[in-house]
Design an enzyme around this catalytic site. Structure first.
Site, PDB file in Angstrom:
ATOM      1  N   SER A  17       0.932  -1.290  -0.043  1.00 29.31           N
ATOM      2  CA  SER A  17       0.075  -0.172  -0.070  1.00 29.31           C
ATOM      3  C   SER A  17       0.999   1.262   0.180  1.00 29.31           C
ATOM      4  O   SER A  17       0.250   2.349   0.006  1.00 29.31           O
ATOM      5  CB  SER A  17      -0.956   0.177   1.234  1.00 29.31           C
ATOM      6  OG  SER A  17      -0.023   0.333   2.299  1.00 29.31           O
ATOM      7  N   LYS A  61       2.003   4.264   7.360  1.00 24.85           N
ATOM      8  CA  LYS A  61       1.166   5.034   6.580  1.00 24.85           C
ATOM      9  C   LYS A  61       1.503   6.685   6.628  1.00 24.85           C
ATOM     10  O   LYS A  61       2.204   6.945   7.613  1.00 24.85           O
ATOM     11  CB  LYS A  61      -0.491   5.031   6.951  1.00 24.85           C
ATOM     12  CG  LYS A  61      -1.071   3.522   6.571  1.00 24.85           C
ATOM     13  CD  LYS A  61      -1.332   3.386   4.968  1.00 24.85           C
ATOM     14  CE  LYS A  61      -1.968   2.171   4.898  1.00 24.85           C
ATOM     15  NZ  LYS A  61      -1.122   1.005   5.339  1.00 24.85           N
TER      16      LYS A  61
END
Length: 224
Positions: free
Chosen positions: A145, A183
């Site tokens: 991701s 993230k």
């Protein structure tokens, strides 16, 4: 000779790589240079590439490498000698490139959906030149991701311990004290948004009391 904007861009890219180990996004470069569109960033990067100041790394989204730097004026204030005469400042010396530090390696961390909190404790030898001040640890990346930030499955993320982060920084976030993920960190009103760097993934939104920052990305190691 570089134009002012070309000089500003390569300095910004260099400083971001030194701080985080990851190239800034085109959106971040556009905002940093106060440009109206990302096409201006593309033109500046192409010009720097033609002059052999940077190169784009193949098969890696938005990954840039600084090959050489233009001269930058030293911002330190010169000291004053007798009668106000200027005394030249000695040059800054880089850290020894062959120094190695064994960082604690705390297992794998998801660069996808959060997984169980990181476990395990071994060590990873890391060149000291990759690390700045502060206490660090390493994590093995699992998932895709963050590929548009140049962070791939199997990479080792070098993390500077911290309990706080600024919007836009890449962090290790612990959700509900049980799941950890890597993230981009951003505030979204009363909530925290954890943004991926892959168009196939959706941002993750949590109440701010559910998320604890465990550290900020300081660099990456990749084994081939």
């Amino acid at each position: 000779m570089l134009t002012r904007k070309q000089h500003e861009l390569i300095c910004y890219i260099h400083d971001r790589l030194a701080e985080t180990g990851v190239s800034p996004s085109f959106e971040e470069m556009k905002d940093a240079l106060d440009l109206k569109s990302k096409s201006g960033v593309h033109r500046l990067i192409s010009a720097l590439e033609e002059r052999a100041f940077i190169r784009r790394l193949p098969n890696r989204a938005r990954a840039l490498e600084v090959l050489r730097m233009p001269e930058r004026a030293d911002t330190r204030q010169p000291s004053r000698g007798p009668a106000g005469s200027v005394v030249a400042m000695p040059p800054r010396l880089p850290s020894a490139a062959n120094d190695v530090i064994d960082l604690p390696l705390h297992g794998r961390i998801a660069a996808g959906m959060p997984i169980e909190a990181i476990e395990g404790h071994s060590s990873l030898p890391v060149p000291a030149a990759l690390l700045g001040p502060g206490e660090h640890y390493a994590l093995e990346v699992s998932g895709d991701s963050m590929i548009e930030a140049g962070i791939l499955d199997g990479d080792y993320a070098l993390i500077r311990k911290s309990e706080t982060a600024r919007d836009g920084e890449i962090v290790v976030a612990l959700v509900d004290d049980s799941e950890a993920t890597l993230k981009y960190f951003r505030h979204d009103g009363p909530r925290v948004r954890l943004d991926p760097a892959n168009a196939r993934y959706e941002p993750q939104l949590y109440r701010s009391d559910r998320v604890r920052v465990q550290g900020r990305l300081a660099g990456l190691l990749r084994r081939y």
